[in-house]
Write a protein that holds these residues in place. Structure first.
Motif, mmCIF file in Angstrom:
data_model
loop_
_atom_site.group_PDB
_atom_site.id
_atom_site.type_symbol
_atom_site.label_atom_id
_atom_site.label_comp_id
_atom_site.label_asym_id
_atom_site.label_seq_id
_atom_site.Cartn_x
_atom_site.Cartn_y
_atom_site.Cartn_z
ATOM 1 N N THR A 8 0.802 -1.222 0.000
ATOM 2 C CA THR A 8 0.000 0.000 0.000
ATOM 3 C C THR A 8 0.834 1.271 0.000
ATOM 4 O OG1 THR A 8 -1.697 -1.194 1.217
ATOM 5 C CG2 THR A 8 -1.859 1.195 1.207
ATOM 6 N N TYR A 9 1.852 1.301 0.815
ATOM 7 C CA TYR A 9 2.601 2.538 1.007
ATOM 8 C C TYR A 9 3.815 2.618 0.085
ATOM 9 C CZ TYR A 9 -0.356 2.770 5.072
ATOM 10 O OH TYR A 9 -1.447 2.799 5.892
ATOM 11 N N PRO A 10 3.948 3.724 -0.647
ATOM 12 C CA PRO A 10 5.071 3.870 -1.581
ATOM 13 C C PRO A 10 6.436 3.733 -0.918
ATOM 14 C CG PRO A 10 3.456 5.605 -1.946
ATOM 15 C CD PRO A 10 3.042 4.864 -0.706
ATOM 16 N N GLN A 11 6.581 4.238 0.296
ATOM 17 C CA GLN A 11 7.876 4.139 0.971
ATOM 18 C C GLN A 11 8.218 2.681 1.278
ATOM 19 O OE1 GLN A 11 8.339 6.508 4.493
ATOM 20 N NE2 GLN A 11 10.430 5.846 4.827
ATOM 21 N N ARG A 13 7.110 0.097 -0.360
ATOM 22 C CA ARG A 13 7.376 -0.501 -1.664
ATOM 23 C C ARG A 13 8.821 -0.225 -2.090
ATOM 24 N NH1 ARG A 13 3.633 2.132 -4.930
ATOM 25 N NH2 ARG A 13 2.082 1.046 -3.710
ATOM 26 N N ARG A 14 9.263 1.010 -1.931
ATOM 27 C CA ARG A 14 10.621 1.396 -2.323
ATOM 28 C C ARG A 14 11.667 0.668 -1.475
ATOM 29 N NH1 ARG A 14 13.821 4.724 0.014
ATOM 30 N NH2 ARG A 14 12.189 5.783 1.166
#
Length: 82
Positions: A8-11, A13-14
């Motif tokens: 869900t969260y881009p951070q 994911r990164r």
């Protein structure tokens, strides 16, 4: 490989993508199907390498968590030395 697409969260994911990319570089993996050839020795060598680098404990734990998430393998041997 889009295994991280459901995060869900881009951070997050990164961070997870960076962790898996770090492992694939360390193990010499160039194609997703090569993950089938990963052995316990690959994981232990990578874990030890993470501990030898100038990385903080949080970064090491994130990278180990990313590997476990990506491979869906809860490996008890993936424990940070830090």
């Amino acid at each position: 490989m889009e295994w991280y697409a459901n995060l869900t969260y881009p951070q997050t994911r990164r961070v997870y993508q960076n962790g898996v990319e770090d492992f694939t570089r360390s193990a010499g993996i160039q194609r997703p199907e090569e993950f089938r050839d990963v052995t316990r020795a690959h994981v232990i060598a990578w874990r030890d390498d993470l501990g030898d680098r100038v990385l903080n404990g949080t970064t090491i734990r994130h990278r180990l968590s990313a590997f476990t998430f990506a491979t869906e393998t809860p490996l008890p041997i993936i424990q940070s030395k830090a």
